[in-house]
Design a protein around this motif. Sequence first.
Motif, short mmCIF file in Angstrom:
data_model
loop_
_atom_site.label_atom_id
_atom_site.label_comp_id
_atom_site.label_asym_id
_atom_site.label_seq_id
_atom_site.Cartn_x
_atom_site.Cartn_y
_atom_site.Cartn_z
N TRP A 13 5.20 -0.28 -2.45
CA TRP A 13 5.76 -1.20 -1.65
C TRP A 13 5.20 -2.71 -1.79
N ARG A 14 3.65 -2.47 -1.29
CA ARG A 14 2.76 -3.66 -1.25
C ARG A 14 2.75 -4.44 -2.47
N LEU A 17 4.76 -7.71 -2.47
CA LEU A 17 4.17 -8.70 -1.61
C LEU A 17 3.29 -9.98 -2.56
N MET A 21 -0.65 -11.51 1.19
CA MET A 21 -0.11 -10.83 2.18
C MET A 21 -0.46 -9.24 2.06
N ARG A 22 -0.88 -8.87 0.84
CA ARG A 22 -1.00 -7.26 0.68
C ARG A 22 -2.02 -6.59 1.85
N TYR A 24 -2.78 -7.50 4.53
CA TYR A 24 -2.25 -7.33 6.06
C TYR A 24 -1.18 -5.99 6.29
N ALA A 25 -0.82 -5.65 4.90
CA ALA A 25 0.11 -4.59 4.96
C ALA A 25 -0.58 -3.12 4.87
N GLU A 26 -1.95 -3.04 4.85
CA GLU A 26 -2.50 -1.74 4.73
C GLU A 26 -2.71 -1.10 6.09
N ARG A 27 -2.71 0.05 5.97
CA ARG A 27 -2.50 0.75 7.46
C ARG A 27 -3.55 0.48 8.40
N ILE A 30 -2.60 -2.86 10.22
CA ILE A 30 -1.32 -2.50 10.95
C ILE A 30 -1.70 -1.68 12.28
N MET A 166 -5.75 -9.43 12.57
CA MET A 166 -4.52 -8.44 13.17
C MET A 166 -4.65 -8.19 14.40
#
Length: 444
Positions: A13-14, A17, A21-22, A24-27, A30, A166
């Motif tokens: 799903w990343r 993006l 932004m990718r 920032y969406a990694e585990r 987060i 983050m």
Amino acid sequence: MTEMPASTAPADWRRHLPPGMRPYAERAPIGALLLGISSGFPFAMIGATLTTRLAEAGIEKKAVTAFALAFLMYNFKFLWAPAIDRVRIPLLANAIGQRRAWLVLVAAAVMAAVAWLGLANPQTSLSTVVAATLCVAFAGATYDIVIDAFRIETLTPEQLGVGSGMSQYGWRIGSSAAGALALVIAERAGWSTAYVAATLFALPAVAAGVLLGEPVRHAVVKSTKRGWAAVSDAVIAPLADFMQRPGAGLVLAFILIHKLGDTVANLSFRLLFNDLGFSKDEVAYYDVAFGLVALLVGVFVGGILYTRLGLKRSVLVSLILMAVSNLSFAALAQAGHSNIGMAAAIGFENFSSGIGGVAVVAYLSALCDLRFTATQFALLSAAASVLGRFVSGTTAGAMIEALGYVQFYLLTTVAALPGILLFVVMMRRGLVDDVAIAARNAAR
């Protein structure tokens, strides 16, 4: 089947993006966000929120600012940080891992301490409030040790900039949301209910432990020493490792003084707002909610600056902005009760702090030898604010009464200048890069 590391696990799903932004969406980033939320909330409970409560209860300024000395617990956390690195909690560590075991245990301690502080009444027993505040400070500082080690050991070197951003997002969300929730609930149901409700902010870090799993320890120091020799080895070895690096003394001096003006100013804001006649709802909206938005924007901009300018120049820009931001509170003090003035001052200060949080935290993280993650980051983060907290707790209230708010904030701006000049000297001597590189090489 071997489980993939959190930072490299696939997430299709990343791909949908924008490229920027990718990361920032990694585990792992987060998880850093969730860890930051829980790290920030105890600080708010004994910081601005407690200042508002004490000022409302009619406690004199000198006594209110003296509560800032409780924050020194965060500065001395390096004394027990080695226990987090080396001590395994019986049964629990075997079941879920050393770092996660400490997360669960300390989260429970933080929740209990904050609830006790909420139940204490400053008008009838100020000594009980003092004791509860110290307990929250100790538990919160210990939580910081565990959270910082967990974050640093989970993030890869390439994720430090994004992960630090983050983490700063999370810290401010936790401190702001907990503080705002406490103000709103206190206005309607009293301070005890407000503090008990805020204890739920300890749980996101536990959720991060579930999401990320036990971090893979990059380096583990095993010691055969016992007794005081083991204690000395655990505390002195990380410090000795740092001090043996080129230019370590100058770097340490910078860490000690770079936040002096900013820290002293920040711990006085709620006194200013109370004296200017702002209501709790106004403080919740402008200082907390609007301030949060400004800081989140600052963190986002800080991440961009870190990527485009690199570590050195992004730190320098943030130091200058944080120094100048204190002038906005001198202007607010001169103007008096003004919602627009409060929004402008808080907005500028939080925007600057957001940029500084990304750059400076990334720098401190890069300085850590992964053999001593918890202990060294505890030492460095403690050194970064110890001077400011000591000055706030011992003299800030008296300085405000003697000088007035306008001159006080002008003085805090001047106090920030030596840190900027020292960092420029470090840049010219190449020390910003050298010390960080030495830390990474030592851990290999």
